[in-house]
Design a protein around this motif. Sequence first.
Motif, PDB file in Angstrom:
ATOM      1  N   MET A   1       9.247  34.971  70.269  1.00 54.96           N
ATOM      2  CA  MET A   1       8.923  35.903  68.953  1.00 54.96           C
ATOM      3  C   MET A   1       8.975  37.547  69.673  1.00 54.96           C
ATOM      4  O   MET A   1       9.436  38.548  69.273  1.00 54.96           O
ATOM      5  N   LEU A   2       8.425  37.703  70.603  1.00 58.05           N
ATOM      6  CA  LEU A   2       7.485  38.659  71.125  1.00 58.05           C
ATOM      7  C   LEU A   2       9.097  39.704  72.022  1.00 58.05           C
ATOM      8  O   LEU A   2       8.712  40.908  72.247  1.00 58.05           O
ATOM      9  N   GLU A   3       9.841  38.483  72.349  1.00 58.21           N
ATOM     10  CA  GLU A   3      10.761  38.847  73.200  1.00 58.21           C
ATOM     11  C   GLU A   3      11.718  39.595  72.226  1.00 58.21           C
ATOM     12  O   GLU A   3      12.592  40.814  72.123  1.00 58.21           O
ATOM     13  N   LYS A   4      12.093  38.555  71.028  1.00 56.50           N
ATOM     14  CA  LYS A   4      12.685  39.683  69.819  1.00 56.50           C
ATOM     15  C   LYS A   4      12.723  40.766  69.540  1.00 56.50           C
ATOM     16  O   LYS A   4      13.325  41.905  69.236  1.00 56.50           O
ATOM     17  N   ILE A   5      11.204  40.574  69.350  1.00 62.15           N
ATOM     18  CA  ILE A   5      10.762  42.505  68.588  1.00 62.15           C
ATOM     19  C   ILE A   5      10.839  43.288  70.218  1.00 62.15           C
ATOM     20  O   ILE A   5      11.604  44.443  69.405  1.00 62.15           O
ATOM     21  N   LYS A   6      10.747  42.927  71.546  1.00 63.63           N
ATOM     22  CA  LYS A   6      11.297  43.416  72.401  1.00 63.63           C
ATOM     23  C   LYS A   6      12.937  44.384  72.356  1.00 63.63           C
ATOM     24  O   LYS A   6      12.917  45.572  72.842  1.00 63.63           O
ATOM     25  N   GLU A   7      13.202  43.360  71.957  1.00 66.23           N
ATOM     26  CA  GLU A   7      14.632  43.523  72.552  1.00 66.23           C
ATOM     27  C   GLU A   7      15.223  45.071  71.228  1.00 66.23           C
ATOM     28  O   GLU A   7      15.933  45.503  70.974  1.00 66.23           O
ATOM     29  N   THR A   8      14.685  43.756  69.371  1.00 64.35           N
ATOM     30  CA  THR A   8      15.225  45.500  68.864  1.00 64.35           C
ATOM     31  C   THR A   8      14.334  46.370  69.159  1.00 64.35           C
ATOM     32  O   THR A   8      15.194  47.722  68.636  1.00 64.35           O
ATOM     33  N   ALA A   9      13.260  46.422  68.867  1.00 68.54           N
ATOM     34  CA  ALA A   9      12.377  47.775  69.031  1.00 68.54           C
ATOM     35  C   ALA A   9      13.688  48.422  70.580  1.00 68.54           C
ATOM     36  O   ALA A   9      13.867  49.806  69.852  1.00 68.54           O
ATOM     37  N   ALA A  10      13.023  47.697  71.622  1.00 64.06           N
ATOM     38  CA  ALA A  10      14.687  49.090  72.327  1.00 64.06           C
ATOM     39  C   ALA A  10      15.997  49.104  72.219  1.00 64.06           C
ATOM     40  O   ALA A  10      16.491  50.491  72.038  1.00 64.06           O
ATOM     41  N   PHE A  11      16.838  48.239  71.522  1.00 65.00           N
ATOM     42  CA  PHE A  11      18.379  48.694  70.924  1.00 65.00           C
ATOM     43  C   PHE A  11      18.049  49.861  69.995  1.00 65.00           C
ATOM     44  O   PHE A  11      18.343  51.612  70.017  1.00 65.00           O
ATOM     45  N   LEU A  12      16.856  49.966  68.462  1.00 64.70           N
ATOM     46  CA  LEU A  12      16.527  51.551  68.055  1.00 64.70           C
ATOM     47  C   LEU A  12      16.033  52.443  68.529  1.00 64.70           C
ATOM     48  O   LEU A  12      16.923  53.885  68.673  1.00 64.70           O
ATOM     49  N   ALA A  13      15.714  52.544  69.956  1.00 67.10           N
ATOM     50  CA  ALA A  13      15.059  53.215  70.580  1.00 67.10           C
ATOM     51  C   ALA A  13      15.780  54.064  71.002  1.00 67.10           C
ATOM     52  O   ALA A  13      15.999  55.034  71.140  1.00 67.10           O
ATOM     53  N   GLY A  14      17.167  53.361  71.995  1.00 70.12           N
ATOM     54  CA  GLY A  14      17.996  53.609  72.482  1.00 70.12           C
ATOM     55  C   GLY A  14      19.269  54.678  71.174  1.00 70.12           C
ATOM     56  O   GLY A  14      19.962  55.105  71.886  1.00 70.12           O
ATOM     57  N   LYS A  15      18.782  54.501  70.060  1.00 69.82           N
ATOM     58  CA  LYS A  15      19.861  55.172  69.242  1.00 69.82           C
ATOM     59  C   LYS A  15      19.732  56.357  68.412  1.00 69.82           C
ATOM     60  O   LYS A  15      20.244  57.109  68.132  1.00 69.82           O
ATOM     61  N   VAL A  16      17.959  56.067  68.288  1.00 72.13           N
ATOM     62  CA  VAL A  16      16.948  57.638  67.716  1.00 72.13           C
ATOM     63  C   VAL A  16      16.200  58.425  68.317  1.00 72.13           C
ATOM     64  O   VAL A  16      15.615  57.903  69.707  1.00 72.13           O
ATOM     65  N   ALA A  17      16.499  59.792  68.358  1.00 73.25           N
ATOM     66  CA  ALA A  17      16.326  60.516  69.559  1.00 73.25           C
ATOM     67  C   ALA A  17      14.794  60.381  69.408  1.00 73.25           C
ATOM     68  O   ALA A  17      13.914  60.504  70.143  1.00 73.25           O
ATOM     69  N   GLU A  18      14.125  60.613  68.503  1.00 70.80           N
ATOM     70  CA  GLU A  18      12.500  61.021  68.201  1.00 70.80           C
ATOM     71  C   GLU A  18      12.152  60.032  67.374  1.00 70.80           C
ATOM     72  O   GLU A  18      12.783  60.059  65.699  1.00 70.80           O
ATOM     73  N   MET A  19      10.792  59.208  67.523  1.00 75.06           N
ATOM     74  CA  MET A  19      10.700  58.186  66.852  1.00 75.06           C
ATOM     75  C   MET A  19       9.787  58.593  65.646  1.00 75.06           C
ATOM     76  O   MET A  19       8.675  59.320  65.924  1.00 75.06           O
ATOM     77  N   PRO A  20       9.648  57.911  64.260  1.00 71.32           N
ATOM     78  CA  PRO A  20       8.610  58.047  63.210  1.00 71.32           C
ATOM     79  C   PRO A  20       7.212  57.849  63.352  1.00 71.32           C
ATOM     80  O   PRO A  20       7.651  56.581  64.347  1.00 71.32           O
ATOM     81  N   LYS A  21       6.283  58.355  63.037  1.00 69.57           N
ATOM     82  CA  LYS A  21       5.474  57.530  62.975  1.00 69.57           C
ATOM     83  C   LYS A  21       5.014  57.155  61.006  1.00 69.57           C
ATOM     84  O   LYS A  21       4.014  56.123  61.195  1.00 69.57           O
ATOM     85  N   THR A  22       6.048  56.978  60.835  1.00 68.58           N
ATOM     86  CA  THR A  22       5.947  56.287  59.219  1.00 68.58           C
ATOM     87  C   THR A  22       7.006  55.607  58.990  1.00 68.58           C
ATOM     88  O   THR A  22       8.065  56.297  59.173  1.00 68.58           O
ATOM     89  N   ALA A  23       7.038  54.550  58.144  1.00 72.75           N
ATOM     90  CA  ALA A  23       8.448  53.701  57.470  1.00 72.75           C
ATOM     91  C   ALA A  23       8.233  53.818  56.117  1.00 72.75           C
ATOM     92  O   ALA A  23       6.598  53.850  55.335  1.00 72.75           O
ATOM     93  N   ILE A  24       8.738  52.849  55.447  1.00 69.77           N
ATOM     94  CA  ILE A  24       9.172  52.991  54.171  1.00 69.77           C
ATOM     95  C   ILE A  24       9.461  51.621  53.784  1.00 69.77           C
ATOM     96  O   ILE A  24      10.806  51.828  54.478  1.00 69.77           O
ATOM     97  N   ILE A  25       9.511  51.149  52.974  1.00 67.23           N
ATOM     98  CA  ILE A  25       9.719  49.463  52.644  1.00 67.23           C
ATOM     99  C   ILE A  25      10.557  49.825  51.153  1.00 67.23           C
ATOM    100  O   ILE A  25       9.544  50.676  50.152  1.00 67.23           O
ATOM    101  N   LEU A  26      11.877  49.991  50.526  1.00 62.62           N
ATOM    102  CA  LEU A  26      12.345  50.515  49.607  1.00 62.62           C
ATOM    103  C   LEU A  26      12.823  49.449  48.589  1.00 62.62           C
ATOM    104  O   LEU A  26      13.537  47.829  48.920  1.00 62.62           O
ATOM    105  N   GLY A  27      11.639  49.207  47.432  1.00 67.15           N
ATOM    106  CA  GLY A  27      11.951  48.137  46.548  1.00 67.15           C
ATOM    107  C   GLY A  27      13.131  47.998  45.870  1.00 67.15           C
ATOM    108  O   GLY A  27      13.964  48.757  46.175  1.00 67.15           O
TER     109      GLY A  27
END
Length: 270
Positions: A1-27
Amino acid sequence: MLEKIKETAAFLAGKVAEMPKTAIILGTGLGTLVDFMEDKQYIPYKDIPNFPVSTVEGHSGNLIFGKLGGKLVMAMQGRFHYYEGYDMKQVTFPVRVMRALGVETLFVSNAAGGMNKEFKVGDVMVICDQINLFPENPLRGKNYNELGDRFPAMTEPYDHALIALADKIAAEKQIRLMHGVYVGTTGPTFETPAEYEYFRIIGGDAVGMSTVPEVIVARHGGMRVFGISVITDLGGKDIHDVPSHEEVQLAAVKAQPTVVTLMREMVARS
Ligand code: HPA
């Protein structure tokens, strides 16, 4: 699981210039909050490594990076529900990834059935606490200390300071803001009259099929959480409404302007 989290985070970090500190889950039915976001970057779930793909009508399935109320945010347009067949690790995987990317505050929203007799369809409820009635806890299994403690406290699942801020904003904007306890169940059946009654008696004000797993995982990871439910139908012993997915979506869409105002102000001022 840790590897998967890291892989996905690295993918997103490579796509986005600046990372937010806030997230929203829309229902359900609340997805159009993204119309109020600026400088948007859409990343469909299907393009994100290790992300499950959302299957329900009304859930678009995009991770959206942008600004809301002048603040950088990451929004999940569509979430993963236990009733769809995902396991708890899949349901909560995006929250793990958010945390790995440095998100500190999580905003969640959902559509819910109201048991509190003061509630009306279309009311907006700040979630002050929750009851986990899913058959499983998302933290069951091996604990990774990097992600959080084995036995996390759940004394303040929803951040008290954020609830106070919501009350302040509601007073300023003249929003009728209810408070309550959210009961999370698997669905996909809506409740029987006796079940709504039972959930009310055990201390619930609203019931829905999401949110609880994500909030447990967010708190495990040390994030602050704020949540709102839109009351889309009412249930109880003497209530003979027959809720449907369409009715739930319609009521959620109607309450949208209120939810958008509240969420935008919350994000900007938190
Ligand atoms: N029950 C469970 N989930 C819901 C409901 C409900 O009445 N309304 C919206 N989501």
